[in-house]
Design an enzyme around this catalytic site. Structure first.
Site, PDB file in Angstrom:
ATOM      1  N   CYS A   1     -13.870 -32.020  59.213  1.00 16.22           N
ATOM      2  CA  CYS A   1     -13.968 -32.648  57.893  1.00 16.22           C
ATOM      3  C   CYS A   1     -12.842 -32.090  57.035  1.00 16.22           C
ATOM      4  O   CYS A   1     -12.706 -30.873  56.917  1.00 16.22           O
ATOM      5  CB  CYS A   1     -15.318 -32.375  57.239  1.00 16.22           C
TER       6      CYS A   1
ATOM      7  N   ARG B   1     -14.073 -42.870  63.069  1.00 16.95           N
ATOM      8  CA  ARG B   1     -14.025 -42.479  61.651  1.00 16.95           C
ATOM      9  C   ARG B   1     -14.043 -40.939  61.503  1.00 16.95           C
ATOM     10  O   ARG B   1     -13.034 -40.335  61.164  1.00 16.95           O
ATOM     11  CB  ARG B   1     -15.227 -43.103  60.907  1.00 16.95           C
ATOM     12  N   ASP B   2     -15.169 -40.314  61.855  1.00 18.15           N
ATOM     13  CA  ASP B   2     -15.274 -38.864  61.613  1.00 18.15           C
ATOM     14  C   ASP B   2     -14.329 -38.104  62.535  1.00 18.15           C
ATOM     15  O   ASP B   2     -13.838 -37.033  62.185  1.00 18.15           O
ATOM     16  CB  ASP B   2     -16.720 -38.403  61.849  1.00 18.15           C
TER      17      ASP B   2
HETATM   18  P1  HMG Z   1     -10.775 -39.989  42.367  1.00 17.49           P
HETATM   19  O1  HMG Z   1      -9.304 -39.866  42.485  1.00 17.49           O
HETATM   20  O2  HMG Z   1     -11.525 -39.013  41.519  1.00 17.49           O
HETATM   21  O3  HMG Z   1     -11.118 -41.480  41.998  1.00 17.49           O
HETATM   22  O4  HMG Z   1     -11.391 -39.945  43.801  1.00 17.49           O
HETATM   23  P2  HMG Z   1     -10.949 -42.240  40.642  1.00 17.49           P
HETATM   24  O5  HMG Z   1     -12.178 -43.076  40.510  1.00 17.49           O
HETATM   25  O6  HMG Z   1     -10.597 -41.284  39.550  1.00 17.49           O
HETATM   26  O7  HMG Z   1      -9.687 -43.209  40.920  1.00 17.49           O
HETATM   27  C1  HMG Z   1      -8.349 -42.768  40.956  1.00 17.49           C
HETATM   28  C2  HMG Z   1      -7.473 -43.916  41.437  1.00 17.49           C
HETATM   29  O8  HMG Z   1      -7.739 -44.194  42.801  1.00 17.49           O
HETATM   30  C3  HMG Z   1      -7.681 -45.243  40.715  1.00 17.49           C
HETATM   31  O9  HMG Z   1      -6.441 -45.941  40.726  1.00 17.49           O
HETATM   32  C4  HMG Z   1      -8.646 -45.988  41.588  1.00 17.49           C
HETATM   33  O10 HMG Z   1      -8.596 -47.376  41.446  1.00 17.49           O
HETATM   34  C5  HMG Z   1      -8.186 -45.543  42.959  1.00 17.49           C
HETATM   35  P3  HMG Z   1      -5.524 -46.010  39.444  1.00 17.49           P
HETATM   36  O11 HMG Z   1      -6.388 -46.650  38.389  1.00 17.49           O
HETATM   37  O12 HMG Z   1      -5.156 -44.587  39.103  1.00 17.49           O
HETATM   38  O13 HMG Z   1      -4.378 -46.854  39.904  1.00 17.49           O
HETATM   39  N1  HMG Z   1      -9.266 -45.518  43.945  1.00 17.49           N
HETATM   40  C6  HMG Z   1      -9.238 -46.152  45.126  1.00 17.49           C
HETATM   41  N2  HMG Z   1      -8.328 -46.934  45.745  1.00 17.49           N
HETATM   42  C7  HMG Z   1      -8.645 -47.422  46.962  1.00 17.49           C
HETATM   43  N3  HMG Z   1      -9.822 -47.154  47.588  1.00 17.49           N
HETATM   44  C8  HMG Z   1     -10.746 -46.380  47.001  1.00 17.49           C
HETATM   45  C9  HMG Z   1     -10.474 -45.854  45.721  1.00 17.49           C
HETATM   46  N4  HMG Z   1     -11.179 -45.062  44.900  1.00 17.49           N
HETATM   47  C10 HMG Z   1     -10.435 -44.862  43.821  1.00 17.49           C
HETATM   48  N5  HMG Z   1     -11.894 -46.141  47.638  1.00 17.49           N
HETATM   49  C11 HMG Z   1     -13.004 -40.193  45.506  1.00 17.49           C
HETATM   50  C12 HMG Z   1     -12.780 -39.970  44.043  1.00 17.49           C
HETATM   51  C13 HMG Z   1     -14.456 -40.110  45.843  1.00 17.49           C
HETATM   52  C14 HMG Z   1     -12.491 -41.596  45.805  1.00 17.49           C
HETATM   53  C15 HMG Z   1     -12.185 -39.138  46.260  1.00 17.49           C
HETATM   54  O14 HMG Z   1     -12.542 -37.851  45.874  1.00 17.49           O
HETATM   55  C16 HMG Z   1     -12.311 -39.228  47.751  1.00 17.49           C
HETATM   56  O15 HMG Z   1     -12.263 -40.291  48.346  1.00 17.49           O
HETATM   57  N6  HMG Z   1     -12.421 -38.067  48.433  1.00 17.49           N
HETATM   58  C17 HMG Z   1     -12.428 -37.963  49.871  1.00 17.49           C
HETATM   59  C18 HMG Z   1     -13.791 -38.132  50.396  1.00 17.49           C
HETATM   60  C19 HMG Z   1     -13.775 -38.132  51.928  1.00 17.49           C
HETATM   61  O16 HMG Z   1     -13.400 -39.097  52.565  1.00 17.49           O
HETATM   62  N7  HMG Z   1     -14.235 -37.027  52.533  1.00 17.49           N
HETATM   63  C20 HMG Z   1     -14.361 -36.919  53.945  1.00 17.49           C
HETATM   64  C21 HMG Z   1     -15.560 -37.680  54.434  1.00 17.49           C
HETATM   65  S1  HMG Z   1     -17.114 -36.856  54.212  1.00 17.49           S
HETATM   66  C22 HMG Z   1     -17.471 -36.305  55.780  1.00 17.49           C
HETATM   67  O17 HMG Z   1     -16.663 -36.368  56.651  1.00 17.49           O
HETATM   68  C23 HMG Z   1     -18.851 -35.790  56.031  1.00 17.49           C
HETATM   69  C24 HMG Z   1     -19.659 -36.725  56.959  1.00 17.49           C
HETATM   70  O18 HMG Z   1     -19.042 -36.861  58.222  1.00 17.49           O
HETATM   71  C25 HMG Z   1     -21.061 -36.191  57.159  1.00 17.49           C
HETATM   72  C26 HMG Z   1     -21.183 -34.782  57.687  1.00 17.49           C
HETATM   73  O19 HMG Z   1     -20.417 -34.334  58.559  1.00 17.49           O
HETATM   74  O20 HMG Z   1     -22.133 -34.145  57.199  1.00 17.49           O
HETATM   75  C27 HMG Z   1     -19.823 -38.098  56.313  1.00 17.49           C
HETATM   76 MG    MG Z   2     -19.157 -35.328  59.938  1.00 13.94          MG
END
Ligand code: HMG
Ligand code: MG
Length: 286
Positions: free
Chosen positions: A239, A15-16
């Site tokens: 990330c 995943r990450d």
């Molecule tokens: P958004 O676009 O603001 O969501 O995204 P929304 O609620 O406004 O929805 C927009 C459209 O997307 C809608 O469809 C939803 O149904 C659809 P429409 O009505 O327009 O047809 N939708 C989805 N479809 C499928 N699956 C979903 C989903 N959600 C909405 N899950 C959101 C908000 C949070 C979803 C977005 O900003 C997002 O996903 N961002 C990316 C986040 C991410 O993955 N970041 C990287 C991971 S974090 C990380 O790596 C750190 C970690 O490793 C820890 C560390 O290192 O410290 C964990």
């Molecule tokens: Mg991470």
């Protein structure tokens, strides 16, 4: 020096490690990686993310990957950034999910378009729903040490998120050095304070290796009593929303170190290093 008898290593490479790869990686290649990791002894790993494919196209096959993990008999953890993601994870019968909130509001706005407090509000129905389904919840506090958009992150900011997660009933809280800018002194102090403040909480250390301090940070966290760590095979990762962040701490380095220190783990080092060339071949950056 405190050396834990046993250390749990949670492999987060599928995943990450892979979420940040710009070139498409086939679902078959991901399955091969997961199967090899399972063979090396990982019974629990972060395997995918139910993020919208528009945001992280590399994770578009999360349903198929989750079903494969269930067939393989491993405990998979899937990242679920919102309620829609959680519903998809439930439908795919994922046993454990991970939610994440940054300690810095600026990071949350870039990462998930929300403030810290709005993110916590969104977690309320997610925790309720996941608990109803008996799903284990890993809760990440990202950018828990430093932030690319605001610099230092205070203990108060971390506590704000941690209080929310503890109140909601997180099963474990994963403290992330998301951009790999923490140092051992900061890590030791932060985990020591968190352990004092939340004695009943299980914490996990999640370090990225941007400045080659991830292993030192593990040792520092151990001195504060932490015995669970995330890492990524081959040091894959980064990330997409954290400029400058490089890969996760490499699982090979972590396992080698903890074994040399006499800690027990469930993973076989000889099997693990056989996987490294394949894991690295999936990355366009290594
Ligand atoms: P958004 O676009 O603001 O969501 O995204 P929304 O609620 O406004 O929805 C927009 C459209 O997307 C809608 O469809 C939803 O149904 C659809 P429409 O009505 O327009 O047809 N939708 C989805 N479809 C499928 N699956 C979903 C989903 N959600 C909405 N899950 C959101 C908000 C949070 C979803 C977005 O900003 C997002 O996903 N961002 C990316 C986040 C991410 O993955 N970041 C990287 C991971 S974090 C990380 O790596 C750190 C970690 O490793 C820890 C560390 O290192 O410290 C964990
Ligand atoms: Mg991470």
């Amino acid at each position: 020096m405190f050396i834990p008898k046993e250390v749990e290593i949670v492999e987060v490479g599928p995943r990450d490690g892979l979420q940040n790869e710009s070139l498409p990686i086939s679902t078959d290649a991901k399955k091969t990686l997961i199967a090899q990791l399972a063979k090396a002894g990982f019974s629990r790993m972060e395997t995918t993310s139910f993020v919208h494919p528009k945001w992280v196209p590399q994770m578009a096959d999360s349903e198929e990957i989750s079903s494969y993990c269930n067939d393989l008999g491993i405990t998979s953890i899937a990242l679920t950034p919102n309620l829609k993601a959680l519903e998809r994870a439930i439908a795919a019968k994922v046993p454990q999910v991970a939610v994440f909130i940054g300690a810095s509001t600026k990071f949350n706005q870039k990462n998930i378009n929300k403030t810290t407090s709005e993110s916590l509000d969104e977690c309320v129905p997610m925790f309720e729903r996941a608990k109803k389904e008996g799903i284990f919840i890993r809760a990440y506090i990202s950018m828990a040490f430093k932030c690319p958009f605001q610099g230092d992150v205070s203990l108060e900011e971390v506590k704000y998120v941690c209080d929310g997660f503890v109140e909601l009933g997180a099963d474990e809280i994963d403290v992330g050095d998301t951009n790999g800018k923490a140092d051992p002194k900061l890590v030791y102090e932060r985990f020591s304070r968190l352990r004092d403040l939340y004695p009943d909480t299980t914490f996990v250390g999640h370090f990225h290796d941007t400045e080659n301090m991830a292993l030192a940070n593990v040792v520092a966290a151990m001195q504060a009593g932490i015995t669970k760590f995330d890492s990524s095979v081959g040091g894959l990762g980064g990330c997409p929303y954290s400029p400058g962040a490089t890969g996760n701490l490499s699982t090979e380095d972590l396992l080698n170190m903890v074994k040399r220190m006499g800690c027990q783990t469930e993973v076989d080092y000889a099997e693990l290093i056989k996987i490294t060339p394949f894991a690295k071949s999936l990355s366009s950056k290594l």
